[in-house]
Design an enzyme around this catalytic site. Sequence first.
Site, short mmCIF file in Angstrom:
data_model
loop_
_atom_site.label_atom_id
_atom_site.label_comp_id
_atom_site.label_asym_id
_atom_site.label_seq_id
_atom_site.Cartn_x
_atom_site.Cartn_y
_atom_site.Cartn_z
N HIS A 1 2.18 21.71 22.92
CA HIS A 1 2.40 23.15 23.05
C HIS A 1 1.95 23.60 24.44
O HIS A 1 0.79 23.43 24.80
CB HIS A 1 1.63 23.93 22.00
CG HIS A 1 2.11 23.65 20.61
ND1 HIS A 1 1.73 22.54 19.91
CD2 HIS A 1 2.93 24.34 19.79
CE1 HIS A 1 2.31 22.57 18.72
NE2 HIS A 1 3.03 23.64 18.62
N SER B 1 7.96 22.68 19.29
CA SER B 1 7.74 21.23 19.44
C SER B 1 9.05 20.51 19.65
O SER B 1 9.99 20.66 18.86
CB SER B 1 7.07 20.66 18.18
OG SER B 1 5.95 21.40 17.83
N ASN C 1 10.59 15.01 11.44
CA ASN C 1 10.10 14.07 10.41
C ASN C 1 10.72 14.42 9.06
O ASN C 1 11.10 15.57 8.82
CB ASN C 1 8.57 14.12 10.30
CG ASN C 1 8.05 15.52 10.02
OD1 ASN C 1 7.84 16.31 10.95
ND2 ASN C 1 7.85 15.85 8.77
N GLU D 1 2.48 19.56 4.14
CA GLU D 1 2.58 19.80 2.71
C GLU D 1 2.22 18.55 1.91
O GLU D 1 2.32 17.42 2.40
CB GLU D 1 4.03 20.20 2.34
CG GLU D 1 4.49 21.50 2.92
CD GLU D 1 4.71 21.42 4.43
OE1 GLU D 1 5.18 20.38 4.92
OE2 GLU D 1 4.38 22.41 5.11
N ARG E 1 3.07 30.38 22.54
CA ARG E 1 3.27 30.82 21.17
C ARG E 1 1.93 30.75 20.44
O ARG E 1 1.14 29.84 20.68
CB ARG E 1 4.24 29.83 20.53
CG ARG E 1 4.75 30.18 19.17
CD ARG E 1 5.68 29.07 18.71
NE ARG E 1 6.81 29.57 17.96
CZ ARG E 1 7.83 28.80 17.57
NH1 ARG E 1 7.86 27.53 17.89
NH2 ARG E 1 8.81 29.31 16.86
N THR E 2 1.66 31.74 19.61
CA THR E 2 0.48 31.68 18.76
C THR E 2 0.93 31.36 17.35
O THR E 2 1.85 31.99 16.83
CB THR E 2 -0.30 33.01 18.80
OG1 THR E 2 -0.74 33.25 20.13
CG2 THR E 2 -1.51 32.96 17.88
N HIS E 3 0.32 30.34 16.76
CA HIS E 3 0.69 29.94 15.39
C HIS E 3 -0.23 30.62 14.38
O HIS E 3 -1.40 30.88 14.66
CB HIS E 3 0.62 28.42 15.24
CG HIS E 3 1.77 27.71 15.89
ND1 HIS E 3 1.77 27.36 17.23
CD2 HIS E 3 2.97 27.29 15.40
CE1 HIS E 3 2.91 26.75 17.52
NE2 HIS E 3 3.66 26.70 16.45
N SER F 1 5.97 27.99 11.54
CA SER F 1 6.22 29.06 12.52
C SER F 1 7.44 29.87 12.10
O SER F 1 7.84 29.87 10.94
CB SER F 1 6.42 28.46 13.91
OG SER F 1 7.62 27.71 13.95
I1 8IG Z 1 6.98 19.07 13.75
O1 8IG Z 1 6.69 18.32 7.85
C1 8IG Z 1 6.55 19.56 11.90
N1 8IG Z 1 6.01 20.73 11.61
N2 8IG Z 1 4.83 22.48 7.47
N3 8IG Z 1 5.77 20.37 7.66
C2 8IG Z 1 5.31 21.51 8.23
N4 8IG Z 1 5.34 21.72 9.54
C3 8IG Z 1 5.86 20.75 10.30
C4 8IG Z 1 6.33 19.55 9.78
C5 8IG Z 1 6.29 19.36 8.38
N5 8IG Z 1 6.77 18.81 10.81
#
Ligand code: 8IG
Length: 276
Positions: free
Chosen positions: A68, A36, A233, A191, A90-92, A210
């Site tokens: 993606h 991303s 973020n 989370e 990509r596979t998550h 990932s």
């Molecule tokens: I972009 O704050 C992204 N991916 N787990 N937590 C998790 N994955 C993320 C976050 C995040 N921001």
Amino acid sequence: MSQRRNEPAQLAEAAAQIIREKTGIARHDLAIILGSGWGQAATLLGEVNTTVTAAELPGFYAEDIAGHGGAITSVRIGDTAVNALVITARTHYYQGHGAAAVAHPVRTAAACGARHLVITNGCGGLNPQWTPGTPVLIRDHINLTGDSPIAGAHFVDLTDAYSPALRRLAHQVDPTLAEGVYVQFRGPHYETPAEVKMAGILGGDLVGMSTSLETIAAREAQMDVLGISLVTNHAAGMSDVALSHEDVLAAGAAAAPRIARLLADIVMNIARSIDA
Ligand code: 8IG
């Protein structure tokens, strides 16, 4: 070795064979996974040879998630002789196809000859000074998925999983790059603030969904790994605002040109070290 253990290797070899055929290139030395916010980098890396879509390759899931892509592009890096696979297919883990599916693009790259892997991602940051748009080198990880891409008694060493030599090459490009420990959660939910606090107590600096499982597969295949996170973020509870996928994409888009330049310069440095 059991039939079951061989399956991932056979699937990767089948995909690699198609990549060799479609690109006409017998060996790709380097692979780059774009996460991303990193998508724009592809255009700066060098001359595009061929793009193979996920739909054309066995074992890849042509998924439809905003932000993606889903392809593998063969690129000659800058003015070097290094051929790279730029992977957006990509596979998550949160897609639910299992850890072997997550590892498949990495194993495919290894089957194409890649000895070096650059993994990028977007993630949440615990350090309040890491405002959205800050790139951070991954120094180590904590895998909280409880899973592994490796099946059977293969005890892979994860000391220095994120190559100190490749981190030095990255620091040559930008000496101010911060480093951090990446904590992989299962996702796809973000989370809770309590989980972010836990990640910090455990020694984590970045939270994401990932990279850790991919790195484990890469180390099993004896690839050197460089991991770079884009903090898109503040992790949940680290700022007043709630998390949204739209905000994450917007932060990624705003950082895109700067981040693309950084990645292209780092990849060029790695390619020159391979070429040399
Ligand atoms: I972009 O704050 C992204 N991916 N787990 N937590 C998790 N994955 C993320 C976050 C995040 N921001």
